[in-house]
Write an enzyme that holds these catalytic residues in place. Structure first.
Site, PDB file in Angstrom:
ATOM      1  N   ARG A  51     -31.321 -50.592  52.260  1.00  0.00           N
ATOM      2  CA  ARG A  51     -31.828 -51.481  53.319  1.00  0.00           C
ATOM      3  C   ARG A  51     -32.437 -52.769  52.788  1.00  0.00           C
ATOM      4  NH1 ARG A  51     -31.400 -46.660  55.085  1.00  0.00           N
ATOM      5  NH2 ARG A  51     -32.005 -46.222  52.949  1.00  0.00           N
ATOM      6  N   THR A  52     -33.333 -52.636  51.818  1.00  0.00           N
ATOM      7  CA  THR A  52     -34.103 -53.820  51.418  1.00  0.00           C
ATOM      8  C   THR A  52     -33.189 -54.857  50.781  1.00  0.00           C
ATOM      9  OG1 THR A  52     -35.929 -52.294  51.034  1.00  0.00           O
ATOM     10  CG2 THR A  52     -36.209 -54.548  50.248  1.00  0.00           C
ATOM     11  N   LYS A  81     -31.764 -54.743  26.581  1.00  0.00           N
ATOM     12  CA  LYS A  81     -31.822 -55.246  25.192  1.00  0.00           C
ATOM     13  C   LYS A  81     -33.259 -55.494  24.771  1.00  0.00           C
ATOM     14  CE  LYS A  81     -27.689 -57.852  26.327  1.00  0.00           C
ATOM     15  NZ  LYS A  81     -27.275 -59.231  26.593  1.00  0.00           N
ATOM     16  N   ARG A 102     -37.275 -55.762  43.267  1.00  0.00           N
ATOM     17  CA  ARG A 102     -37.806 -54.393  43.337  1.00  0.00           C
ATOM     18  C   ARG A 102     -37.908 -53.880  41.912  1.00  0.00           C
ATOM     19  NH1 ARG A 102     -35.709 -49.699  47.269  1.00  0.00           N
ATOM     20  NH2 ARG A 102     -37.025 -50.950  48.640  1.00  0.00           N
ATOM     21  N   HIS A 130     -44.986 -52.143  49.207  1.00  0.00           N
ATOM     22  CA  HIS A 130     -43.681 -52.543  49.737  1.00  0.00           C
ATOM     23  C   HIS A 130     -43.987 -53.443  50.941  1.00  0.00           C
ATOM     24  CE1 HIS A 130     -39.566 -52.675  50.718  1.00  0.00           C
ATOM     25  NE2 HIS A 130     -39.264 -51.379  50.736  1.00  0.00           N
TER      26      HIS A 130
HETATM   27  N1   CP Z   1     -36.982 -48.521  53.315  1.00  0.00           N
HETATM   28  C1   CP Z   1     -36.425 -48.909  52.138  1.00  0.00           C
HETATM   29  O1   CP Z   1     -37.099 -49.549  51.300  1.00  0.00           O
HETATM   30  O2   CP Z   1     -35.133 -48.543  51.981  1.00  0.00           O
HETATM   31  P1   CP Z   1     -34.232 -48.842  50.690  1.00  0.00           P
HETATM   32  O3   CP Z   1     -34.846 -48.066  49.542  1.00  0.00           O
HETATM   33  O4   CP Z   1     -32.868 -48.404  51.062  1.00  0.00           O
HETATM   34  O5   CP Z   1     -34.326 -50.311  50.405  1.00  0.00           O
END
Ligand code: CP
Length: 301
Positions: A51-52, A81, A102, A130
């Site tokens: 999703r993100t 590396k 991320r 998040h």
């Molecule tokens: N909710 C969420 O962060 O989903 P993903 O890990 O698929 O990005």
């Protein structure tokens, strides 16, 4: 330079402005197709995501910007590396107008922001935060016509490792008279730093261990997945708190059921068609919120 690192940086005015912008983008997408024209935005994911990453990439494209991406930066970037995160960010910042990242390290977004010459968007940092998920969670609540003041919310499941809960709690704490119920097994309770944060911000926090302890007319049930990827061998398996038809029917018609997804067993597919089940809409709202966030942050440096 404005970076999006943690929910502590947001206030109610900013959230209202962002959500109004997301509403307008959803209503008039044609007005924003060129708003980030000629911009290049990197998406760097050192942990898996559906999703993100894809909603950010769709948001980038819908705003007329271009995207460079590494979907598995942990294995497919020069991190293998021995390059430090700081060096990677310094280099990628020179190619781009923003970096969505991320990372498995709780402090990675902050470390990146300290060396980046372009905005960093924290797309999930270890078990810590998040923030863009919390923004879309709040936006979903807003789209369900609920007022943030006096809101009652149950956060359910793995409250120890669940970064979406950690971030959502900080946005809820922006508002007045919020009541948060923490439904988890004892070993996976909300860490003290978040309980203290709620106390400092005058939000009420009530830990509990059963759905029976929640009020029938609670506004939001926010269920979450057990974060098995953050477990060590010595961690105990937490109890699952499964929402199925029988459980959901204990609550009011006005209660909404959210989940950041992906789900495992904690939401039974037999509630997917219930009008209170908002988790797929919630995931879709994420793209519009991220469009608003990219637009607002990159154009207002
Ligand atoms: N909710 C969420 O962060 O989903 P993903 O890990 O698929 O990005």
């Amino acid at each position: 330079m404005k970076h999006i690192i943690s929910c502590e940086q947001f206030d109610a005015d900013w959230l209202e402005r962002l959500f109004n912008l997301a509403d307008d983008m959803m209503e008039h997408p044609e007005n924003y197709t060129q708003s980030l024209r000629h911009k290049v935005i990197a998406t760097m994911f050192f942990e898996p995501s559906t999703r993100t990453r894809l909603s950010f990439e769709a948001a980038i494209m819908r705003l007329g910007a271009r995207n460079i991406s590494t979907e598995n930066a942990r294995e497919a970037s020069s991190a293998t590396k021995g390059e430090t995160l700081e060096d990677t960010i310094r280099v990628v910042a020179g190619y781009t107008d923003g970096i969505v990242m991320r990372h498995f390290d709780k402090d990675a977004a902050l470390r990146a922001a300290q060396v980046s010459s372009v905005p960093i968007f924290n797309a999930g940092s270890g078990s810590g935060a998040h923030p863009t998920q919390a923004l879309l969670d709040m936006y979903t609540i807003h789209k369900c016509n609920k007022s943030f003041n006096h809101l009652s919310v149950a956060v359910v499941g793995d409250l120890l490792f669940g970064r979406t809960v950690h971030s959502l709690i900080k946005l809820l704490a922006v508002y007045d008279h919020v009541i948060i119920y923490g439904l988890s097994s004892r070993h996976f309770a909300l860490p003290k730093e978040y309980v203290d944060y709620l106390k400092i911000h005058n939000a009420t926090y009530i830990p509990c261990e059963s759905f029976d302890e929640l009020p029938e007319n609670i506004d939001v049930i926010y269920n979450t997945r057990t974060q098995l990827e953050r477990f060590t061998e010595s961690d105990l398996a937490p109890k699952e708190f499964i929402v199925n038809k029988k459980v959901l029917n204990r609550f009011s018609d006005e209660t909404i059921l959210l989940h950041p997804l992906p789900r495992n067993a904690e939401i039974s597919p037999d509630v997917d068609d219930d009008p209170r089940a908002m988790y797929f809409k919630q995931a879709h709202y994420g793209m519009w919120v991220r469009m608003a966030l990219l637009h607002d942050t990159i154009l207002n440096q």
